[in-house]
Design a protein around this motif. Structure first.
Motif, PDB file in Angstrom:
ATOM      1  N   ILE A  25       0.842  -1.206   0.000  1.00 21.29           N
ATOM      2  CA  ILE A  25       0.000   0.000   0.000  1.00 21.29           C
ATOM      3  C   ILE A  25       0.872   1.249   0.000  1.00 21.29           C
ATOM      4  CG2 ILE A  25      -1.614   1.345   1.408  1.00 21.29           C
ATOM      5  CD1 ILE A  25      -2.881  -1.402   2.195  1.00 21.29           C
ATOM      6  N   LYS A  26       1.950   1.224   0.778  1.00 23.44           N
ATOM      7  CA  LYS A  26       2.885   2.359   0.811  1.00 23.44           C
ATOM      8  C   LYS A  26       3.478   2.594  -0.574  1.00 23.44           C
ATOM      9  CE  LYS A  26       7.458   3.268   2.418  1.00 23.44           C
ATOM     10  NZ  LYS A  26       8.596   2.613   2.996  1.00 23.44           N
ATOM     11  N   ILE A  27       3.890   1.524  -1.235  1.00 20.50           N
ATOM     12  CA  ILE A  27       4.478   1.631  -2.573  1.00 20.50           C
ATOM     13  C   ILE A  27       3.439   2.119  -3.583  1.00 20.50           C
ATOM     14  CG2 ILE A  27       5.466   0.282  -4.475  1.00 20.50           C
ATOM     15  CD1 ILE A  27       6.961  -1.309  -2.218  1.00 20.50           C
ATOM     16  N   GLN A  28       2.201   1.631  -3.480  1.00 21.04           N
ATOM     17  CA  GLN A  28       1.127   2.110  -4.368  1.00 21.04           C
ATOM     18  C   GLN A  28       0.946   3.612  -4.210  1.00 21.04           C
ATOM     19  OE1 GLN A  28      -2.329  -0.148  -3.249  1.00 21.04           O
ATOM     20  NE2 GLN A  28      -1.864  -1.806  -4.681  1.00 21.04           N
ATOM     21  N   ASN A  29       0.965   4.103  -2.982  1.00 19.13           N
ATOM     22  CA  ASN A  29       0.791   5.538  -2.741  1.00 19.13           C
ATOM     23  C   ASN A  29       1.949   6.346  -3.316  1.00 19.13           C
ATOM     24  OD1 ASN A  29      -1.688   5.304  -1.440  1.00 19.13           O
ATOM     25  ND2 ASN A  29      -0.759   5.028   0.564  1.00 19.13           N
ATOM     26  N   LEU A  30       3.173   5.866  -3.125  1.00 20.20           N
ATOM     27  CA  LEU A  30       4.337   6.562  -3.677  1.00 20.20           C
ATOM     28  C   LEU A  30       4.274   6.603  -5.203  1.00 20.20           C
ATOM     29  CD1 LEU A  30       7.124   5.076  -1.368  1.00 20.20           C
ATOM     30  CD2 LEU A  30       6.311   7.449  -1.384  1.00 20.20           C
ATOM     31  N   ASN A  31       3.908   5.484  -5.818  1.00 13.79           N
ATOM     32  CA  ASN A  31       3.783   5.443  -7.276  1.00 13.79           C
ATOM     33  C   ASN A  31       2.687   6.377  -7.764  1.00 13.79           C
ATOM     34  OD1 ASN A  31       5.862   3.617  -7.810  1.00 13.79           O
ATOM     35  ND2 ASN A  31       4.529   1.834  -7.723  1.00 13.79           N
ATOM     36  N   SER A  32       1.535   6.337  -7.111  1.00 11.43           N
ATOM     37  CA  SER A  32       0.398   7.149  -7.578  1.00 11.43           C
ATOM     38  C   SER A  32       0.677   8.645  -7.442  1.00 11.43           C
ATOM     39  CB  SER A  32      -0.886   6.760  -6.851  1.00 11.43           C
ATOM     40  OG  SER A  32      -0.832   7.126  -5.494  1.00 11.43           O
ATOM     41  N   GLN A  33       1.474   9.041  -6.454  1.00  7.93           N
ATOM     42  CA  GLN A  33       1.850  10.457  -6.317  1.00  7.93           C
ATOM     43  C   GLN A  33       2.639  10.937  -7.535  1.00  7.93           C
ATOM     44  OE1 GLN A  33       3.973  10.728  -2.593  1.00  7.93           O
ATOM     45  NE2 GLN A  33       2.148  10.297  -1.385  1.00  7.93           N
ATOM     46  N   LYS A  34       3.277  10.001  -8.222  1.00  6.24           N
ATOM     47  CA  LYS A  34       4.051  10.329  -9.421  1.00  6.24           C
ATOM     48  C   LYS A  34       3.291   9.979 -10.698  1.00  6.24           C
ATOM     49  CE  LYS A  34       8.328   9.455  -6.949  1.00  6.24           C
ATOM     50  NZ  LYS A  34       9.400   8.490  -6.727  1.00  6.24           N
ATOM     51  N   GLY A  35       2.012   9.618 -10.555  1.00  8.38           N
ATOM     52  CA  GLY A  35       1.205   9.288 -11.728  1.00  8.38           C
ATOM     53  C   GLY A  35       1.563   7.956 -12.352  1.00  8.38           C
ATOM     54  N   MET A  36       2.089   7.039 -11.538  1.00  5.47           N
ATOM     55  CA  MET A  36       2.490   5.725 -12.047  1.00  5.47           C
ATOM     56  C   MET A  36       1.630   4.655 -11.369  1.00  5.47           C
ATOM     57  SD  MET A  36       6.666   6.157 -12.126  1.00  5.47           S
ATOM     58  CE  MET A  36       6.849   6.112 -10.372  1.00  5.47           C
ATOM     59  N   TYR A  37       1.086   3.758 -12.179  1.00  4.63           N
ATOM     60  CA  TYR A  37       0.184   2.721 -11.662  1.00  4.63           C
ATOM     61  C   TYR A  37       0.605   1.361 -12.208  1.00  4.63           C
ATOM     62  CZ  TYR A  37      -2.313   6.949 -10.619  1.00  4.63           C
ATOM     63  OH  TYR A  37      -2.622   8.204 -10.161  1.00  4.63           O
ATOM     64  N   ALA A  38       1.158   0.530 -11.332  1.00  5.94           N
ATOM     65  CA  ALA A  38       1.666  -0.785 -11.729  1.00  5.94           C
ATOM     66  C   ALA A  38       0.563  -1.656 -12.317  1.00  5.94           C
ATOM     67  CB  ALA A  38       2.313  -1.480 -10.533  1.00  5.94           C
ATOM     68  N   GLY A  39      -0.629  -1.582 -11.762  1.00 13.05           N
ATOM     69  CA  GLY A  39      -1.748  -2.378 -12.273  1.00 13.05           C
ATOM     70  C   GLY A  39      -2.105  -2.020 -13.702  1.00 13.05           C
ATOM     71  N   TYR A  40      -1.988  -0.743 -14.039  1.00 13.39           N
ATOM     72  CA  TYR A  40      -2.265  -0.265 -15.392  1.00 13.39           C
ATOM     73  C   TYR A  40      -1.252  -0.852 -16.366  1.00 13.39           C
ATOM     74  CZ  TYR A  40      -2.365   3.134 -19.262  1.00 13.39           C
ATOM     75  OH  TYR A  40      -2.409   3.726 -20.491  1.00 13.39           O
ATOM     76  N   ILE A  41       0.036  -0.786 -16.002  1.00 14.07           N
ATOM     77  CA  ILE A  41       1.096  -1.342 -16.856  1.00 14.07           C
ATOM     78  C   ILE A  41       0.912  -2.852 -16.994  1.00 14.07           C
ATOM     79  CG2 ILE A  41       3.592  -1.781 -17.003  1.00 14.07           C
ATOM     80  CD1 ILE A  41       2.788   1.108 -17.729  1.00 14.07           C
ATOM     81  N   ALA A  42       0.593  -3.517 -15.894  1.00 14.02           N
ATOM     82  CA  ALA A  42       0.397  -4.976 -15.925  1.00 14.02           C
ATOM     83  C   ALA A  42      -0.756  -5.342 -16.858  1.00 14.02           C
ATOM     84  CB  ALA A  42       0.142  -5.514 -14.524  1.00 14.02           C
ATOM     85  N   ALA A  43      -1.849  -4.583 -16.781  1.00 17.73           N
ATOM     86  CA  ALA A  43      -3.007  -4.860 -17.640  1.00 17.73           C
ATOM     87  C   ALA A  43      -2.672  -4.638 -19.114  1.00 17.73           C
ATOM     88  CB  ALA A  43      -4.189  -3.986 -17.228  1.00 17.73           C
ATOM     89  N   LEU A  44      -1.986  -3.544 -19.422  1.00 11.93           N
ATOM     90  CA  LEU A  44      -1.576  -3.285 -20.807  1.00 11.93           C
ATOM     91  C   LEU A  44      -0.654  -4.393 -21.315  1.00 11.93           C
ATOM     92  CD1 LEU A  44      -0.762   0.559 -20.847  1.00 11.93           C
ATOM     93  CD2 LEU A  44      -2.721  -0.586 -21.913  1.00 11.93           C
ATOM     94  N   ARG A  45       0.283  -4.805 -20.462  1.00  7.55           N
ATOM     95  CA  ARG A  45       1.231  -5.852 -20.855  1.00  7.55           C
ATOM     96  C   ARG A  45       0.504  -7.162 -21.141  1.00  7.55           C
ATOM     97  NH1 ARG A  45       3.167 -10.065 -18.598  1.00  7.55           N
ATOM     98  NH2 ARG A  45       2.451  -9.577 -16.509  1.00  7.55           N
ATOM     99  N   LYS A  46      -0.429  -7.518 -20.275  1.00 10.53           N
ATOM    100  CA  LYS A  46      -1.175  -8.764 -20.470  1.00 10.53           C
ATOM    101  C   LYS A  46      -2.047  -8.697 -21.717  1.00 10.53           C
ATOM    102  CE  LYS A  46      -1.117  -9.878 -15.579  1.00 10.53           C
ATOM    103  NZ  LYS A  46      -1.868  -9.847 -14.331  1.00 10.53           N
ATOM    104  N   ASP A  47      -2.690  -7.551 -21.938  1.00 13.64           N
ATOM    105  CA  ASP A  47      -3.512  -7.385 -23.145  1.00 13.64           C
ATOM    106  C   ASP A  47      -2.673  -7.510 -24.411  1.00 13.64           C
ATOM    107  OD1 ASP A  47      -5.790  -7.008 -21.634  1.00 13.64           O
ATOM    108  OD2 ASP A  47      -5.865  -4.831 -21.913  1.00 13.64           O
ATOM    109  N   ALA A  48      -1.436  -7.022 -24.343  1.00 15.93           N
ATOM    110  CA  ALA A  48      -0.536  -7.087 -25.499  1.00 15.93           C
ATOM    111  C   ALA A  48       0.132  -8.458 -25.621  1.00 15.93           C
ATOM    112  CB  ALA A  48       0.526  -5.995 -25.387  1.00 15.93           C
ATOM    113  N   LYS A  49      -0.148  -9.332 -24.655  1.00 13.58           N
ATOM    114  CA  LYS A  49       0.424 -10.697 -24.653  1.00 13.58           C
ATOM    115  C   LYS A  49       1.958 -10.671 -24.661  1.00 13.58           C
ATOM    116  CE  LYS A  49      -3.583 -12.975 -26.734  1.00 13.58           C
ATOM    117  NZ  LYS A  49      -4.555 -12.066 -26.292  1.00 13.58           N
ATOM    118  N   ILE A  50       2.498  -9.807 -23.815  1.00 13.36           N
ATOM    119  CA  ILE A  50       3.941  -9.686 -23.666  1.00 13.36           C
ATOM    120  C   ILE A  50       4.327 -10.272 -22.313  1.00 13.36           C
ATOM    121  CG2 ILE A  50       5.864  -8.045 -23.441  1.00 13.36           C
ATOM    122  CD1 ILE A  50       4.264  -6.175 -25.275  1.00 13.36           C
TER     123      ILE A  50
END
Length: 129
Positions: free
Chosen positions: A57-82
């Motif tokens: 949760i701490k890491i999610q908050n630090l990432n989101s303060q910088k406009g970065m969302y790991a779940g978003y990247i993970a979803a895009l990566r999975k959709d692209a089958k990479i």
């Protein structure tokens, strides 16, 4: 497997196999878990899990303060089958490091995040930005 050594002889009725392991020189076996809340091993495992959740949760908050969302990247990566392996190569980091970013065990490096996002958005748009 010191923890497992305490579980092996235990006769707890809620005990169940939670996983398997292979070790050096052909050693292998089972990992156990149980539902006995009075068990020391159970308590240590649950405490460790709750600490990991707090850290995530701490890491999610630090990432989101910088406009970065790991779940978003993970979803895009999975959709692209990479695969994570391929994504780590694109990002210029090790597979273990990339996995830590995507599973929120480590704060995303902004440069690596931007590389991943750019590549995945281009891939999603069929090569168009």
């Amino acid at each position: 497997m010191v923890v497992n050594a305490k579980c092996n002889p235990c006769k707890e009725p809620t005990k169940y196999v939670a996983g398997f392991f292979d070790g050096p020189r052909g050693r292998h076996g089972c990992l156990f878990d149980c539902k006995n809340e009075r068990c020391e091993v159970y308590q240590v495992k649950r405490f460790t899990e709750s600490e990991a959740v707090k850290e995530r949760i701490k890491i999610q908050n630090l990432n989101s303060q910088k406009g970065m969302y790991a779940g978003y990247i993970a979803a895009l990566r999975k959709d692209a089958k990479i695969t994570m392996m391929k994504m780590s190569q694109i990002a210029g980091c090790s597979p273990a490091e990339y996995s830590s970013y995507e599973h929120e065990r480590k704060e995303f490096n902004p440069e690596i995040y931007r590389k991943c996002e750019k590549y995945l958005k281009e891939k999603e748009g069929g090569g168009r930005c």
